[in-house]
Design a protein around this motif. Sequence first.
Motif, PDB file in Angstrom:
ATOM      1  N   ALA A   1      -3.940   5.313  -0.932  1.00  0.00           N
ATOM      2  CA  ALA A   1      -3.746   6.754  -0.750  1.00  0.00           C
ATOM      3  C   ALA A   1      -2.275   7.113  -0.836  1.00  0.00           C
ATOM      4  O   ALA A   1      -1.897   8.130  -1.442  1.00  0.00           O
ATOM      5  CB  ALA A   1      -4.327   7.192   0.594  1.00  0.00           C
ATOM      6  N   GLY A   2      -1.425   6.281  -0.242  1.00  0.00           N
ATOM      7  CA  GLY A   2       0.011   6.541  -0.290  1.00  0.00           C
ATOM      8  C   GLY A   2       0.569   6.445  -1.699  1.00  0.00           C
ATOM      9  O   GLY A   2       1.395   7.263  -2.113  1.00  0.00           O
ATOM     10  N   VAL A   3       0.128   5.453  -2.453  1.00  0.00           N
ATOM     11  CA  VAL A   3       0.579   5.313  -3.842  1.00  0.00           C
ATOM     12  C   VAL A   3       0.194   6.539  -4.653  1.00  0.00           C
ATOM     13  O   VAL A   3       1.006   7.104  -5.398  1.00  0.00           O
ATOM     14  CB  VAL A   3       0.003   4.040  -4.483  1.00  0.00           C
TER      15      VAL A   3
ATOM     16  N   ARG B   1       7.286   4.287   0.280  1.00  0.00           N
ATOM     17  CA  ARG B   1       6.978   3.149   1.152  1.00  0.00           C
ATOM     18  C   ARG B   1       5.669   2.495   0.736  1.00  0.00           C
ATOM     19  O   ARG B   1       5.553   1.264   0.700  1.00  0.00           O
ATOM     20  CB  ARG B   1       6.909   3.612   2.602  1.00  0.00           C
ATOM     21  N   ALA B   2       4.677   3.307   0.416  1.00  0.00           N
ATOM     22  CA  ALA B   2       3.384   2.769  -0.005  1.00  0.00           C
ATOM     23  C   ALA B   2       3.501   2.068  -1.353  1.00  0.00           C
ATOM     24  O   ALA B   2       2.866   1.024  -1.578  1.00  0.00           O
ATOM     25  CB  ALA B   2       2.350   3.894  -0.073  1.00  0.00           C
ATOM     26  N   VAL B   3       4.297   2.612  -2.249  1.00  0.00           N
ATOM     27  CA  VAL B   3       4.495   1.986  -3.558  1.00  0.00           C
ATOM     28  C   VAL B   3       5.117   0.598  -3.389  1.00  0.00           C
ATOM     29  O   VAL B   3       4.663  -0.387  -3.978  1.00  0.00           O
ATOM     30  CB  VAL B   3       5.379   2.860  -4.468  1.00  0.00           C
TER      31      VAL B   3
ATOM     32  N   LEU C   1       1.229  -1.331 -13.236  1.00  0.00           N
ATOM     33  CA  LEU C   1       0.054  -0.492 -12.964  1.00  0.00           C
ATOM     34  C   LEU C   1       0.266   0.355 -11.715  1.00  0.00           C
ATOM     35  O   LEU C   1      -0.080   1.545 -11.696  1.00  0.00           O
ATOM     36  CB  LEU C   1      -1.175  -1.383 -12.820  1.00  0.00           C
ATOM     37  N   VAL C   2       0.855  -0.229 -10.670  1.00  0.00           N
ATOM     38  CA  VAL C   2       1.106   0.521  -9.430  1.00  0.00           C
ATOM     39  C   VAL C   2       2.035   1.698  -9.691  1.00  0.00           C
ATOM     40  O   VAL C   2       1.773   2.831  -9.263  1.00  0.00           O
ATOM     41  CB  VAL C   2       1.710  -0.409  -8.355  1.00  0.00           C
TER      42      VAL C   2
END
Length: 319
Positions: free
Chosen positions: A9-11, A17-19, A133-134
């Motif tokens: 969800a963060g990405v 931070r999530a990435v 991909l991220v």
Amino acid sequence: MMDVPAVVAGVLAGERRAVGRAISMVESLGDEGRAIVRALHPHAGRAERLGLTGAPGVGKSTLASALIRTLREEGRTIGVVSVDPTSPFTRGAVLGDRIRLTEHFLDRGVFIRSMATRGHAGGLAEATADAVLVLDAAGYDVVMVETVGAGQTEVEVGQLAETVVLVLMPGAGDAIQAIKAGLMEIPDVLVVNKADRPGADLMRAELEGALGLVSWEGWRPPIVATRAVDGEGIGDLAAAIARHRAHLVENGVLDARRRDGLARQLRSLALDRFGRRVDDALGAGFVEGLVDEVLSGRLDPASAVDEVVERADRPAGSG
């Protein structure tokens, strides 16, 4: 610690931070990383993927920094994956992300991640692909993969990028080596960096001659002279990259390029993963024993390979 749904969800919300956490998870090549990739894959495919490669010392990092600056002036966001050599002393990235591209660290529109070759046991290609991909799924407009050009690296970066830039430098013999290695068909844009050095004109002539030996269909790689340290020629490089992108789109070959790259990537990653499986299955001393057998003449090399494959194919715990 963030769990997988929270990281995903963060990405998708573009949270830095999530990435960063997601890339760390996929680097481990474990179950959590696989779950991250599965969840994010449907959201990827929107970014322009750019590969930047060349031998150590040609100024790739300086060139990348200058190119990022130009793209940011156009209002575009950039995610960068820098694949670094490994220090034999610290086991970390020799040119880690705390050093390279420092002027962009405070820019919220740029995310830089350095990935060292250590600790992957051949899984770096998979970890790099997953990191790309991220960043793609996180919504960055451009995802740049910067690698040290050595061996098959130029070929591998072509599996991830839609536009590949090969950076060369006068006086290093790079042009001749690229021609000998058969690399002239891989890059979409050729860069002669440090173009104020003696021999730049000769290098350009050599490259033009090499390009003339290849049959090109629709796109002939332009040669761009740059002096990245002061930004000279960077606008021309950005324009050449944009022209190549437009060529792919206007001629309806972007999807075909992506499909071809993905097909080569899947094959490469499957072989890479199988190689790690073989390494895990063999165990200490097994190969050394086979080497002794071959050297003594009791076993031929082909039969030794048969034994390696047979052992790797055995179910875990079967002995």
